[in-house]
Motif scaffolding. Structure first.
Motif, PDB file in Angstrom:
ATOM      1  N   PHE A 372      52.419  50.609  63.633  1.00 23.64           N
ATOM      2  CA  PHE A 372      51.407  49.509  63.958  1.00 23.64           C
ATOM      3  C   PHE A 372      50.209  50.129  64.453  1.00 23.64           C
ATOM      4  O   PHE A 372      49.218  49.384  64.129  1.00 23.64           O
ATOM      5  N   GLN A 373      50.170  51.347  65.021  1.00 19.33           N
ATOM      6  CA  GLN A 373      49.012  52.001  65.296  1.00 19.33           C
ATOM      7  C   GLN A 373      48.120  52.320  64.059  1.00 19.33           C
ATOM      8  O   GLN A 373      47.014  52.330  64.058  1.00 19.33           O
ATOM      9  N   GLY A 374      49.005  52.950  63.179  1.00 17.11           N
ATOM     10  CA  GLY A 374      48.534  53.498  61.854  1.00 17.11           C
ATOM     11  C   GLY A 374      47.859  52.208  61.078  1.00 17.11           C
ATOM     12  O   GLY A 374      46.763  52.596  60.508  1.00 17.11           O
ATOM     13  N   VAL A 375      48.780  51.263  61.013  1.00 15.37           N
ATOM     14  CA  VAL A 375      48.230  50.212  60.262  1.00 15.37           C
ATOM     15  C   VAL A 375      47.021  49.429  60.803  1.00 15.37           C
ATOM     16  O   VAL A 375      46.139  49.411  59.887  1.00 15.37           O
ATOM     17  N   SER A 376      46.772  49.509  61.993  1.00  8.80           N
ATOM     18  CA  SER A 376      45.633  48.970  62.803  1.00  8.80           C
ATOM     19  C   SER A 376      44.407  49.624  62.433  1.00  8.80           C
ATOM     20  O   SER A 376      43.309  49.282  62.217  1.00  8.80           O
ATOM     21  N   ALA A 377      44.694  50.912  62.529  1.00  5.18           N
ATOM     22  CA  ALA A 377      43.767  52.060  62.347  1.00  5.18           C
ATOM     23  C   ALA A 377      43.072  52.086  60.785  1.00  5.18           C
ATOM     24  O   ALA A 377      41.807  51.969  60.786  1.00  5.18           O
ATOM     25  N   SER A 378      43.962  51.693  59.897  1.00  4.08           N
ATOM     26  CA  SER A 378      43.505  51.748  58.546  1.00  4.08           C
ATOM     27  C   SER A 378      42.612  50.518  58.279  1.00  4.08           C
ATOM     28  O   SER A 378      41.705  50.388  57.748  1.00  4.08           O
ATOM     29  N   SER A 379      43.211  49.292  59.089  1.00  2.00           N
ATOM     30  CA  SER A 379      42.591  48.023  58.683  1.00  2.00           C
ATOM     31  C   SER A 379      41.274  48.050  59.393  1.00  2.00           C
ATOM     32  O   SER A 379      40.296  47.567  58.702  1.00  2.00           O
ATOM     33  N   GLN A 380      41.057  48.661  60.616  1.00  2.00           N
ATOM     34  CA  GLN A 380      39.707  48.365  61.398  1.00  2.00           C
ATOM     35  C   GLN A 380      38.672  49.565  60.382  1.00  2.00           C
ATOM     36  O   GLN A 380      37.539  49.100  60.170  1.00  2.00           O
ATOM     37  N   LEU A 381      39.306  50.428  59.895  1.00  2.00           N
ATOM     38  CA  LEU A 381      38.396  51.646  59.156  1.00  2.00           C
ATOM     39  C   LEU A 381      38.082  50.814  57.871  1.00  2.00           C
ATOM     40  O   LEU A 381      36.923  50.882  57.452  1.00  2.00           O
ATOM     41  N   ALA A 382      38.878  50.157  57.427  1.00  2.00           N
ATOM     42  CA  ALA A 382      38.646  49.238  56.030  1.00  2.00           C
ATOM     43  C   ALA A 382      37.280  48.349  56.186  1.00  2.00           C
ATOM     44  O   ALA A 382      36.598  48.065  55.672  1.00  2.00           O
ATOM     45  N   ARG A 383      37.454  47.686  57.347  1.00  2.00           N
ATOM     46  CA  ARG A 383      36.610  46.806  57.700  1.00  2.00           C
ATOM     47  C   ARG A 383      34.962  47.522  57.846  1.00  2.00           C
ATOM     48  O   ARG A 383      34.109  46.737  57.453  1.00  2.00           O
TER      49      ARG A 383
END
Length: 571
Positions: A372-383
């Motif tokens: 979940f930490q990796g998924v969240s990092a990718s999501s925030q970076l995409a934004r």
């Protein structure tokens, strides 16, 4: 009576486990392997805790080999996942990612109890059923809880005895309780002794389970009334009122989860005998049929949050919980639609299969497949790259305090991108990742401190004894550190007396503070200065280097009446 292992063997297993846990603890305290490498530490701790515990809870004289044959691969898998969780602590000197260890411990406990009841059911040579699984799960949980309660009481008695002897000025026992080589093995032995006691009185454990189920039986109708009442009023109040709480989806999922738990606790008897009058039974029947509505509400609320702010670790967990609750709820609804009053047959099938699904997810969340930490990092970076948030407004701190290793790696990559866009954010990122561990033993020196100072207008304007005084004040405590901070020494005449005044500004990612230093009786003393930072600026170096420093006369003068002074505090 449970045909458990011989008592000497149980005590031996507990003692060996206690010795191994003591060695792991001491490796951390003395900073030797494996305590210096989180990958090995978490992995070995996971196996050392889980394998003996599951053996003590389940093995009998008749099924020892078969039980170990199934539990050993599972605990080895936990150990491998523990290695991955430990790897998420690297680099250990720069990040603090203890939350993943807490999550790993909690999810591993759930997975272990799931595996334990399925193995016990399989080895019993009886047809698998939800009622038998339910009985085994409650029995294991109550024994485990009773053992911990026994250990806590035993620990309290030890401290009570040590305190009484301390009154008589006999400090030996008090000092002994502070020694990990004594307390860890002793508490493990106490746990093993509790296992012997409580597994020998299974009938008492089952009676406790019956009492708890009886309490839940009386609580389920009340919970159902609350649930139906909430759904009945929702069309008149609308979802906006629910979202204003900020925790609307969480509250809805809690209500749904409690209802599911209570329903399963009451309707788990294989005989399918109705535990309520037909009116109450019908009321609960309707409440269960409407549970999918909660899933829809929760999913909609989560979708709104994710669409607005992206994925975070908390939202990933909320999505997973919402998904699991939805599977249960829609599975029950499907059974009600197909079988009507015979829907309890479907309930049993859904619970057995969903138990495996829950087990799988409890393992996956500790693996690279569902980090979940990796998924969240990718999501925030995409934004950020999609322009939904600016480089200035981007929450860099979240990557530090919530995303651990994944956040660290992402920000290190992002630094290259920031060079031509927001170079000040690079400094803020670098401040986050200082040597956080062992700061009390940090080698501090005036030369290192000087490297963090920006002098204005020049270093020659500041006396050496002033710099030394500021350094001593900054490092006066063992835990004090100047890591991750910047210091600005400003020399400016602030009271029009023709003499320079010295202001020292301390800047970090979390606060900006300032003191004015005055020389009184050959001693430098500091005085607090109020700081107004409306834009929450965390990097003022460029402002200092560009000479954007000036003195502003106060709009309001000070009123003096005799020896009394009155300073207006007006914006």
């Amino acid at each position: 009576m449970d045909h458990q292992l011989p008592k000497p063997l149980i005590i031996s297993i507990s003692l060996i486990q206690g010795i191994l846990l003591t060695l792991l603890y001491q490796s951390v305290e003395h900073k030797v392997w494996p305590g210096t490498e989180p990958l090995w530490l978490v992995s070995l701790a996971a196996f050392t805790i889980s394998f003996p515990l599951l053996i003590l809870l389940s093995v009998t004289k008749e099924n020892a080999f078969e039980t170990i044959k199934y539990l050993l691969p599972f605990t080895l898998l936990l150990s491998i996942l523990g290695a991955y969780v430990g790897y998420q602590q690297e680099p250990a000197a720069l990040i603090n990612n203890s939350s993943v260890v807490v999550i790993f411990s909690f999810t591993s406990l759930i997975a272990a109890f799931k595996v334990l009841m399925y193995v016990q059911q399989y080895l019993s040579d009886q047809k698998i059923s939800y009622s038998s699984l339910f009985k085994l799960s409650w029995r294991n949980f109550i024994i485990f809880g009773e053992c911990w309660l026994f250990v806590l009481i035993f620990w309290g008695i030890l401290h009570l005895g040590a305190g009484l002897f301390s009154v008589l000025e006999i400090e030996f026992f008090k000092e002994l309780l502070n020694k990990e080589w004594f307390i860890i093995p002793v508490l493990n032995l106490a746990f093993g002794f509790a296992i012997i006691v409580f597994r020998n009185i299974i009938y008492t454990v089952d009676n406790i389970s019956t009492i708890l189920q009886t309490l839940i039986k009386f609580l389920l109708p009340a919970l159902t009334v609350v649930s139906l009442g909430f759904l009945a009023t929702l069309p008149f109040t609308g979802l906006d009122t629910l979202w204003k709480t900020g925790t609307g989806s969480l509250l809805v999922m809690w209500l749904q989860a409690l209802t599911l738990f209570f329903v399963n606790a009451v309707y788990q008897d294989a005989s399918h005998k109705r535990p309520y009058h037909h009116i109450l039974h019908r009321l609960i029947f309707i409440g269960v049929a409407l549970l999918p509505i909660y899933s829809v509400i929760s999913a909609y609320g989560l979708w709104l949050r994710v669409d607005q702010y992206g994925l975070t670790v908390d939202r990933c967990w909320a999505i997973l919980v919402c998904f699991l609750l939805s599977c249960f709820s829609f599975g029950y609804l499907l059974g009600i639609v197909k079988k009507r009053d015979s829907w309890l047959e479907t309930l049993s099938k859904v619970n057995i299969s969903m138990g495996v699904v829950v087990l799988v997810f409890m393992l996956l969340v500790n693996s690279p497949l569902l980090n979940f930490q990796g998924v969240s990092a990718s999501s925030q970076l995409a934004r950020l790259h999609d322009g939904k948030v600016s480089y200035q407004a981007f929450d860099y701190a979240y990557f530090d305090y919530s995303l651990g290793r994944q956040g660290y790696l992402t920000l290190q990559t992002l630094k290259e991108e920031l060079k031509g866009i927001a170079p000040d954010k690079i400094v803020i990122i670098d401040r986050m990742y200082v040597n956080r561990k062992g700061l009390e033993k940090e080698e501090k020196s005036i030369d290192k401190f000087r490297q963090l100072i920006h002098f204005w207008p020049s270093e020659s304007d500041f006396p050496d004894d002033l710099i030394n005084s500021v350094y001593k004040n900054t490092t006066q405590y063992d835990w004090s550190t100047y890591n991750g901070k910047a210091y600005y020494f400003i020399a400016k005449d602030l009271n029009d007396d023709g003499e320079l005044n010295y202001v020292v500004i301390e800047e970090s990612n979390y606060s900006t503070s300032a003191q004015i230093w005055l020389l009184k009786a050959n001693t430098w003393t500091q005085n607090y200065m109020q700081v107004d930072n409306p834009n929450n600026n965390k990097f003022i170096e460029d402002l200092v280097l560009s000479n954007q420093i000036e003195v502003i006369q106060p709009t309001w003068k000070t009123l003096k009446i005799g020896d009394l002074t009155f300073k207006p505090q007006v914006d």
